[in-house]
Write a protein that holds these residues in place. Structure first.
Motif, short mmCIF file in Angstrom:
data_model
loop_
_atom_site.label_atom_id
_atom_site.label_comp_id
_atom_site.label_asym_id
_atom_site.label_seq_id
_atom_site.Cartn_x
_atom_site.Cartn_y
_atom_site.Cartn_z
N PHE A 1 13.77 -30.37 9.87
CA PHE A 1 12.65 -29.43 9.91
C PHE A 1 11.36 -30.02 10.49
CE2 PHE A 1 10.13 -25.97 7.82
CZ PHE A 1 10.93 -24.90 8.21
N PRO A 2 10.92 -31.22 10.04
CA PRO A 2 9.61 -31.71 10.51
C PRO A 2 9.54 -31.91 12.02
CG PRO A 2 10.35 -32.97 8.61
CD PRO A 2 11.51 -32.10 9.04
N ALA A 3 10.62 -32.41 12.62
CA ALA A 3 10.57 -32.74 14.06
C ALA A 3 11.01 -31.57 14.94
CB ALA A 3 11.44 -33.97 14.33
N ALA A 4 11.33 -30.42 14.33
CA ALA A 4 11.94 -29.34 15.11
C ALA A 4 11.03 -28.84 16.24
CB ALA A 4 12.31 -28.18 14.18
N ALA A 5 9.73 -28.74 15.98
CA ALA A 5 8.82 -28.25 17.03
C ALA A 5 8.73 -29.27 18.16
CB ALA A 5 7.43 -27.98 16.44
N ARG A 6 8.63 -30.53 17.78
CA ARG A 6 8.51 -31.60 18.77
C ARG A 6 9.75 -31.65 19.66
NH1 ARG A 6 7.35 -35.29 15.00
NH2 ARG A 6 9.25 -36.53 14.99
N ARG A 7 10.91 -31.37 19.07
CA ARG A 7 12.16 -31.47 19.83
C ARG A 7 12.44 -30.23 20.67
NH1 ARG A 7 17.13 -33.27 16.34
NH2 ARG A 7 18.04 -33.37 18.43
N THR A 8 11.74 -29.12 20.38
CA THR A 8 12.03 -27.90 21.13
C THR A 8 10.80 -27.42 21.91
OG1 THR A 8 11.63 -26.56 19.15
CG2 THR A 8 13.90 -27.17 19.61
N ALA A 9 9.93 -26.66 21.26
CA ALA A 9 8.81 -26.09 22.01
C ALA A 9 7.74 -25.60 21.05
CB ALA A 9 9.29 -24.92 22.86
N ARG A 10 6.58 -25.33 21.62
CA ARG A 10 5.47 -24.69 20.90
C ARG A 10 4.92 -23.58 21.76
NH1 ARG A 10 3.13 -27.47 16.97
NH2 ARG A 10 3.93 -29.55 16.62
N GLY A 11 4.22 -22.67 21.12
CA GLY A 11 3.56 -21.61 21.87
C GLY A 11 4.20 -20.28 21.60
N ASP A 12 3.63 -19.23 22.17
CA ASP A 12 4.11 -17.89 21.91
C ASP A 12 5.41 -17.62 22.65
OD1 ASP A 12 1.91 -17.45 20.35
OD2 ASP A 12 0.73 -16.54 21.96
N ALA B 1 6.45 -14.57 23.27
CA ALA B 1 5.96 -13.54 24.19
C ALA B 1 4.60 -13.15 23.68
CB ALA B 1 6.91 -12.34 24.20
N ALA B 2 3.82 -12.49 24.53
CA ALA B 2 2.48 -12.10 24.09
C ALA B 2 2.60 -11.27 22.82
CB ALA B 2 1.79 -11.31 25.19
N GLY B 3 1.90 -11.66 21.78
CA GLY B 3 1.93 -10.93 20.53
C GLY B 3 3.19 -11.15 19.71
N GLY B 4 4.12 -11.93 20.26
CA GLY B 4 5.38 -12.18 19.55
C GLY B 4 5.25 -13.37 18.63
N PRO B 5 6.36 -13.76 18.02
CA PRO B 5 6.32 -14.95 17.15
C PRO B 5 6.13 -16.21 17.98
CG PRO B 5 8.58 -14.21 17.44
CD PRO B 5 7.71 -13.20 18.13
N ARG B 6 5.79 -17.29 17.30
CA ARG B 6 5.69 -18.57 17.99
C ARG B 6 7.09 -19.20 18.08
NH1 ARG B 6 0.62 -20.50 18.81
NH2 ARG B 6 1.34 -22.64 18.94
N LEU B 7 7.30 -19.89 19.21
CA LEU B 7 8.61 -20.49 19.45
C LEU B 7 9.02 -21.42 18.31
CD1 LEU B 7 8.06 -21.32 23.21
CD2 LEU B 7 9.88 -19.83 22.33
N GLU B 8 8.07 -22.28 17.88
CA GLU B 8 8.44 -23.26 16.86
C GLU B 8 8.77 -22.58 15.53
OE1 GLU B 8 5.51 -22.84 18.25
OE2 GLU B 8 3.82 -23.56 17.05
N ASP B 9 8.10 -21.46 15.26
CA ASP B 9 8.42 -20.71 14.04
C ASP B 9 9.82 -20.11 14.13
OD1 ASP B 9 5.91 -21.26 13.00
OD2 ASP B 9 5.04 -19.39 13.70
N ALA B 10 10.13 -19.53 15.29
CA ALA B 10 11.45 -18.91 15.48
C ALA B 10 12.56 -19.95 15.35
CB ALA B 10 11.52 -18.20 16.83
#
Lengths: 212, 290
Positions: free
Chosen positions: A43-54, A56-65
């Protein structure tokens, strides 16, 4: 097995990721599905290993998904009680991004055996709008009317748009209207601007519930 | 002037400081976990503190346009209290996190055996988690402490390029440079360096592997002394590019080795020639309410 609604369909999430990020996600999913590691490890490194940011506009954030998908995979191997324990630990030791992902994952869990309201209440004690917003999603239906109303008021205080609060039109009641009215009075007495959302709650309850 | 303060304790500072720092050009900071003045007596008060470093303080800084990172460790002073031993066991939970860019502050305070055990174990953790190490040098017997520090660094097998030895002065900079470690200087009233002395060291040694910080904390200190050092460098004839290297590109280069930097994409963020330094690091595009 507890089902966890994804923030984005898996294929839509993958199409928004780079090749490396997609491989990293598939790799994490595979080791989790095989029971070869725990959610706490990936879980902790998941954003670092994949992506950050939206996504799509107004959609969820990549790291959250990504993180919510990891929770969904882990949930296939865990009894409801064990899943809740795991989410409690992820939240307890999470940074603000990890905490937000746990709250969003809870928002996708309808299983009555998984009650994350203690985690939601912790988030509502913070002054971090990202956590407050995530706490007022669908899982907040487990909060008592008192706690839920204070959650709505907290959103007004820290600037979380009420459009993201689940069940607002259904749960807004006379008591909430009174609380919001007192909040509006206090703002006006101080000569401070009243957020549009405060007026929205006021209108919601007075217009749609004439008896209130 | 864009500034990355590689060592500052923002939990001890006010929002006025954040505003003045931003106005002076500070766009990124690293906050090392350290001693809070009042000794802690349980593991729980450490984990709450670590949680604040990766949570609330990062959010607070973001409100002022400053990217906040931290380092996590059991500091040398509290390593002497057996009630805090358990902190070493919870460190792995934090060392995998985004924005945790080093193990630190580790090192010596009074150079006792408990400190040395904690120091060795945390150097091992830095190797295991592929993180840089931030090493504090003692206030008392700084020369002896620095010598012993370098021995332990060598014995741990960590790449010296992943180690910054901090709070150096004219007497301790030489051996640290010779070992290939990064050299940290705290510009701090009374007890540490001042801008003029810093400029003289830069004139003698050049800017390679030099990090300049304010180490501002709850003591009498000043978060703008990094900026004052940049001004002193310019007054002494250093170029804008020299100042940018010391106050921005050097700390970015050092901490980018963690792969966990969280720098915003802004107009005044890294020059194109430094872009390779960001490889593997997370880029945070603002922290809007989603």
């Amino acid at each position: 097995m507890t089902s966890v609604r994804p923030l984005a369909p898996p294929e839509e999430l993958r199409s928004a990721l780079s090749d490396d990020a997609r491989r990293a996600l598939d790799d994490m999913v595979a080791v989790l599905a095989a029971g070869a590691t725990t959610l706490g490890r990936v879980f902790p490194a998941a954003a670092r290993r994949t992506a950050r940011g939206d996504l799509a506009a107004g959609g969820p954030r990549l790291e959250d998904a990504v993180r919510v998908e990891l929770v969904a995979i882990a949930a296939t191997r865990l009894a409801p009680g064990a899943l809740l324990d795991e989410l409690d630990q992820l939240y307890r030791y999470g940074d603000a991004d990890e905490k937000r992902a746990v709250l969003l994952a809870l928002g996708g869990i309808d299983d009555p055996a998984v009650d994350g309201s203690a985690v939601l209440l912790d988030a509502l004690r913070t002054n971090d709008p990202r956590l407050v917003a995530a706490a007022m999603g669908p899982h907040a239906r487990r909060l008592s009317p008192h706690d839920w109303r204070h959650g709505v008021l907290k959103c007004l205080f820290v600037g979380v748009p009420l459009a993201g609060v689940s069940d607002l039109a259904v749960r807004a009641d006379a008591e909430l209207t009174e609380m919001v009215r007192r909040y509006i009075d206090e703002r006006e007495a101080a000569g401070r601007p009243v957020p549009d959302d405060a007026l929205l709650v006021h209108d919601l309850t007075t217009l749609t519930r004439p008896e209130a | 002037m864009r500034i990355f303060d590689p060592h500052i304790h923002m939990t001890s500072r006010t929002t006025d400081d954040y505003e003045r720092m931003h106005a002076a050009g500070v766009r990124a900071v690293v906050e090392p976990a350290f001693w809070l003045g009042q000794p802690r007596t349980s593991v729980g008060s450490f984990t709450d503190y670590f949680d604040a470093l990766v949570g609330w303080e990062r959010f607070r800084a973001s409100q002022f346009g400053i990217a906040h990172h931290c380092t996590i460790a059991l500091n040398p002073k509290e390593a002497n209290d057996p009630r805090c031993d358990g902190v070493l066991d919870v460190l792995p939970r934090y060392l995998a996190k985004d924005g945790v860019v080093a193990v630190g502050e580790i090192g010596f305070d009074s150079m006792g055996p408990a400190e040395e055990r904690a120091f060795r174990r945390q150097l091992d953790l830095a190797v295991e988690f592929e993180l840089p190490a931030m090493v504090h040098t003692p206030h008392r017997d700084k020369e002896g402490g620095t010598r012993r520090t370098l021995q332990l660094v060598e014995e741990s097998g960590i790449d010296p390029g992943l180690v910054v030895v901090d709070h150096l002065n004219e007497l301790t900079v030489g051996p640290v440079d010779a070992h290939g470690c990064w050299m940290g200087f705290s510009i701090y009233p009374d007890t540490k360096m001042d801008p003029q002395r810093m400029v003289r060291i830069l004139q003698e040694r050049g800017p390679a592997r030099v990090l300049v910080n304010s180490a501002a904390d709850w003591g009498r200190s000043d978060p703008l002394l990094t900026h004052a050092t940049g001004e002193a460098m310019l007054a002494a004839g250093f170029s804008d590019d020299d100042v940018d290297r010391v106050l921005w590109r050097n700390p970015v280069e050092f901490f980018a080795q963690s792969g966990r930097l969280l720098l915003p994409e802004t107009d005044d963020a890294p020059a194109p020639d430094a872009s390779s330094l960001f490889e593997g690091n997370s880029i945070l595009r603002g922290q809007q309410v989603s």
